[in-house]
Design a protein around this motif. Structure first.
Motif, mmCIF file in Angstrom:
data_model
loop_
_atom_site.group_PDB
_atom_site.id
_atom_site.type_symbol
_atom_site.label_atom_id
_atom_site.label_comp_id
_atom_site.label_asym_id
_atom_site.label_seq_id
_atom_site.Cartn_x
_atom_site.Cartn_y
_atom_site.Cartn_z
ATOM 1 N N ARG A 1 -28.083 -28.370 38.614
ATOM 2 C CA ARG A 1 -27.035 -27.937 37.686
ATOM 3 C C ARG A 1 -25.198 -28.478 38.778
ATOM 4 N NH1 ARG A 1 -26.349 -22.910 33.241
ATOM 5 N NH2 ARG A 1 -28.055 -22.276 33.081
ATOM 6 N N LEU B 1 -25.014 -34.480 23.878
ATOM 7 C CA LEU B 1 -25.179 -34.627 24.710
ATOM 8 C C LEU B 1 -24.737 -35.861 25.911
ATOM 9 C CD1 LEU B 1 -28.339 -36.976 23.695
ATOM 10 C CD2 LEU B 1 -28.587 -34.750 24.941
ATOM 11 N N ASP C 1 -27.960 -28.594 30.873
ATOM 12 C CA ASP C 1 -29.536 -28.817 30.749
ATOM 13 C C ASP C 1 -30.151 -27.749 30.901
ATOM 14 O OD1 ASP C 1 -31.474 -29.735 29.719
ATOM 15 O OD2 ASP C 1 -31.341 -31.564 32.177
ATOM 16 N N ARG D 1 -29.970 -21.904 22.926
ATOM 17 C CA ARG D 1 -30.638 -23.266 23.655
ATOM 18 C C ARG D 1 -30.754 -24.383 22.176
ATOM 19 N NH1 ARG D 1 -36.864 -21.419 25.355
ATOM 20 N NH2 ARG D 1 -36.165 -19.985 24.130
ATOM 21 N N PHE E 1 -22.518 -26.575 27.501
ATOM 22 C CA PHE E 1 -24.402 -27.174 27.836
ATOM 23 C C PHE E 1 -25.083 -27.454 28.979
ATOM 24 C CE2 PHE E 1 -21.721 -26.755 23.332
ATOM 25 C CZ PHE E 1 -21.571 -25.336 23.323
ATOM 26 N N ARG F 1 -30.567 -28.284 25.250
ATOM 27 C CA ARG F 1 -29.680 -28.221 26.253
ATOM 28 C C ARG F 1 -29.067 -26.249 26.233
ATOM 29 N NH1 ARG F 1 -29.883 -32.458 28.002
ATOM 30 N NH2 ARG F 1 -28.703 -33.548 28.745
#
Length: 617
Positions: free
Chosen positions: A162, A129, A139, A487, A137, A418
């Motif tokens: 994005r 994160l 979202d 994912r 990576f 992600r």
């Protein structure tokens, strides 16, 4: 004006292609195209072939087998692990984390070759994160982008963008949902919460007790507050104003249809005009028409009075936003999509969380008494009024902890996702590991990952290394490889219920005990596994608003009513081991059956019964 589902400029481009290139029909390419032939007649045969080919390609993809990189539960042909998650994905993920997550992560297969890496260690989740992983990576990905592309090719919004485009929307949302706008909304929360209490008081009568669907009640208040945040208008669902009720119903139906699409693992919505597609189109159109009326009026007001003389809400922010490079305004489709996004984010998760909290308090009398005593003290100290500012609501610390404990056990979102646009790696800092699942062969020595061998559960080769990793990894850090297209899931539900992250006591971890947060603060314990709002640059935009709404609405209800479980809900929870009946059908928490509580007006010492007139002030 370009319609989201065809027409306008987009249809004009298609017609030009037909005129230039089409020389016949699909059935007989040499036959001249009749001048009266419609665009649909020309394109239908080719579209049919393309759809059939896509369906067969999708079916073939379902049969693809792959070699897992990490421990993985047994899979089925076609569906992988998906069917095992169909009924109760939250409990399936938790069980798999405990059995296969000894390395701090494990693998899942969600149809065909769709690889999912489920991260169960907070240290690895923190790395995923972080800002360092933001571009590698991102979202957005998977089915959400597929749905977005299919329904809104030229639209953008908070949740389907994005990079730099997303950053623009993020700044718009931050400006509209924090600072002075949040204080303004705090006052609206107090006003509408008191309106709900006044209605209940009028309905229950003297000395009576009534059953209420607490989720319906919280939905009404949170929708009214979000509508104020978006449009600076009052939407009176509490008083059952017909237009307001119709809008809420349309919004619910829109979300239900979208949920059906998320659950379509064959992705037939991309190929066929299914009932869910039709329903979503219908209700999206209804919401857009409602938004268009308000946007048109706001633009007229801005033109007549100036930008500084109109409400400074999210609608004004979106309509006045300009691209920093081109100076272009957002399209109306972009504005409407963003309004739907924000309405959904600010309403659904918040209302279900508040409903959960009040139900869990009703089921736990000791916690309920502590929170109610705090509410009385704060309201009495505020001259008998509810907290109506951010600063005043901060006094409700026990209420805050009750919401946190609710989010630990029942987060609004099942999975934070992600997507690996390119292959990369995740990192766990040396010494950061705080335990893991049984691992089906994972060791529990000084190096809990069993680097010297041993299985991690299921078949698969280990795809990690120690030290010397790419990026900012330092000596002693462990890295985990992530293949392109994979994912990555972080489940706040799993993190909040894994005993190894909450002191190791399984019984205590499963118990609703709000005071654990005050205890952790007093002892300096870092609760890294608590992440109901995600983390990093994409941490939930409305987290402060959600917490504020929860405290103010709970204070209004608990100040004036004693709550306990209805007999039906009490029996249901007892049969389920004390758990609330919840569902994560499309990844968002919902209730398959009503949460019915019994509400009885409180008689506080020295006071009469709460009056409807006072509640409506």
């Amino acid at each position: 004006k370009v319609n989201s589902f065809g027409g306008g400029a987009r249809c004009s481009r298609s017609r030009r292609v037909v005129v230039v290139h089409a020389a016949g029909t699909d059935a007989n390419p040499s036959e001249p195209l009749h001048p009266s032939s419609s665009l649909a007649a020309v394109e239908a045969p080719a579209a049919k072939k393309s759809a059939i080919a896509a369906v067969f390609a999708g079916i073939a993809n379902l049969f693809k087998e792959d070699v897992p990189m990490y421990a993985r539960p047994p899979t089925l042909p076609l569906s992988g692990n998906l069917l095992a998650m169909k009924k109760a994905p939250h409990t399936a993920l938790l069980a798999w984390a405990q059995e296969y997550g000894g390395e701090g992560l494990h693998e899942l297969k969600i149809t065909g070759s769709n690889k999912v890496i489920h991260i169960v260690d907070p240290a690895i989740a923190k790395d995923l994160l972080s800002l360092d992983r933001f571009d590698t990576f991102p979202d957005r990905g998977g089915r959400l982008l597929a749905i977005a592309k299919f329904f809104k090719e030229d639209e953008a919004g908070f949740f389907i963008t994005r990079g730099k485009q997303w950053m623009t929307y993020r700044k718009i949302g931050v400006a509209a949902m924090n600072g002075s706008p949040l204080d303004r909304l705090a006052g609206k929360m107090a006003e509408r919460s008191e309106a709900l209490v006044a209605r209940w008081t009028a309905e229950v009568g003297d000395g009576g007790t009534m059953e209420v669907d607490i989720n319906d009640a919280t939905q009404a208040v949170t929708m009214e507050v979000m509508y104020e945040a978006l449009f600076s208008e009052q939407l009176d669902i509490i008083a059952q104003e017909p237009g307001a009720v119709a809008l809420l119903r349309s919004f619910k139906d829109f979300n239900l249809a979208t949920s059906d699409l998320f659950n379509d693992f064959l992705k037939l919505y991309q190929k066929f005009d299914t009932p869910a597609v039709q329903q979503r189109r219908k209700h999206a159109g209804s919401l857009s028409a409602h938004f268009d009326v308000r946007a048109d009026q706001r633009l007229a007001d801005i033109s007549a009075m100036g930008i500084g003389e109109v409400p400074q809400d999210l609608l004004t922010t979106l309509l006045s936003a300009r691209d920093p490079t081109t100076g272009a305004a957002l399209s109306r489709d972009d504005v409407n999509t963003s309004l739907k996004d924000m309405m959904s984010a600010g309403h659904d998760g918040t209302s279900s969380t508040i409903a959960c909290m009040l139900t869990m308090l009703a089921a736990n009398p000791v916690a309920l008494a502590a929170v109610t005593a705090e509410v009385d003290a704060v309201v009495d100290g505020n001259g008998g009024s509810l907290p109506s500012t951010v600063a005043a609501a901060k006094q409700l610390t026990k209420t805050d902890d009750a919401i946190k404990e609710t989010l630990r056990l029942y987060p609004a979102v099942l999975v934070v996702q992600r997507t690996a646009d390119v292959g990369g790696e995740l990192r766990r800092a040396s010494g950061a590991f705080r335990g893991g699942g049984g691992g089906n062969g994972a060791t529990s020595t000084a190096c809990p990952l069993g680097l010297g061998g041993g299985g991690g559960g299921g078949s698969g080769s280990r795809a990690k290394s120690k030290g010397g990793g790419a990026g900012s990894a330092t000596s002693g850090d462990e890295t985990f490889q992530v293949p392109e297209g994979a994912r990555m899931w972080i489940s706040p539900y799993v993190m909040g219920r894994s005993p190894e992250h909450w002191g190791g006591d399984a019984a205590d971890t499963a118990t609703y005990r709000p005071e654990r947060f005050a205890e952790a603060e007093a002892s300096g314990t870092s609760l890294d596994a608590y992440m109901p709002f995600g983390g990093g640059p994409r941490v939930c935009l409305g987290s402060r608003l959600a917490m504020l709404q929860g405290k103010v609405l709970a204070a209004a209800i608990l100040r004036n009513f004693d709550l306990d479980l209805s007999p039906t809900l009490q029996a249901r929870m007892m049969a389920g081991g004390g758990e609330l009946p919840i569902s994560y059908a499309a990844g968002l928490m919902s209730f398959p059956e009503p949460l019915r509580l019994r509400a009885k007006p409180r008689q506080r010492k020295g006071e009469g019964k709460y009056s409807a007139e006072a509640g409506a002030r």
